[in-house]
Structures are given as structure tokens and as C-alpha cells.
Design a protein around this motif. Sequence first.
Motif: not given
Length: 185
Positions: A141-158
Motif C-alpha cells: 500500500p506504500d512503497t518508499e525509495i530513499q536515494g536516487p532512482l535510475h531506470v534503464t527502461g520505460e516507465i508506465t503508470s495506470d
Amino acid sequence: MAITIRDVMKIVEPIKRRVRLIADRAIVTLVNDALQRQNLQLKVLADEGADDVERFQNYGHSSVPPAGSEAIVLGVGGARAGMVAIAVEDKTVRPKDLEAGDNCLYHLEGHRIILRKDGLLEVEAKTVIINASEKLTIMSPDTEIQGPLHVTGEITSDTDVKTGTTSLKGHKHNESGGGQTSPPV
């Protein structure tokens, strides 16, 4: 004919010797992990060597203990020739900061996975790699990322994506001659 204590001792001594040899402590000197069942080379008793000692491990878990680890061995049938290792531990690297009920999978370099009370799973490592051949799903229900985020592919959201208070779906830009742009389509 009277039976003497000496006669009884003569009969009992081989049994006594076999019972004494059923369980023992040993030091791991070498591990062969290339076989169907891991084999150990051990130092037992007063530097008595034991080769090709089968090590039984719990289903679903396998490890290769470092040389110097301690083992509990059983002489099946009380014979040293049928020796098996049922537990192996390196007490110099075993975590000692766990609470009652905690369960820990650990490595001698210090990285570990800990199951703690209240449903907490803790992973401690320098680098974590998750390889999923088809899909990785994180349900929370809650996801937290602390620090930089690097994504090498596409990002999609509903749903909408926000950065700070700015919505990617509903944001508008001010136009140079006045007024605002329409939201993105």
C-alpha cells in the motif's frame, strides 16, 4: 561356571566403544560441493582425519561452510566408517544480535536476510540483484525509495504521476503571451 565382572566387561566393552563413537565434534578442513551430497574432510578427536563425510542439509537451503567451521557428526551404527555430518557452524561469524524468534540467513562477509517480529523482513547487503525471468511484482500500500532512482527502461503508470505537487496528467504551462496551455492528453 560363575560369570565374573571381567567377563561382563569383555562383553560390554565393544558396545560401550560403539556408543561413545555415535556422536562427536569435528573441525571442517575441506569441502567438496560438486557431488550430489556435499562431502567434508574433517579433523575428529585428537587430529584423527575423516574423508568423504556426507553432510546432510535441510531441504531448500544449501551452504558451503568455510574451513575451520565446527561440525557435529554421527557414526551411523556406531562406526566411524559410516560417519555423516548433521550440523555445521562457524561460530566466529554467526550473528549474535538477534532477538528471540528471529531467523537469519547470513554470510561470513556480513550480508544477511533477517525475518524479525511484526512481519519485518530485513536485507543487509552491499548490492542486491533480483533476477525474474518473467515478471517482478511488488504489492504494497506504500512503497518508499530513499536515494536516487535510475531506470534503464520505460516507465508506465495506470494513474497520474506526480513530482512534488506537479501532476504529469493535469499540469499546465504558462504561455508567453498570457494564459495557460491545456493539460497533456
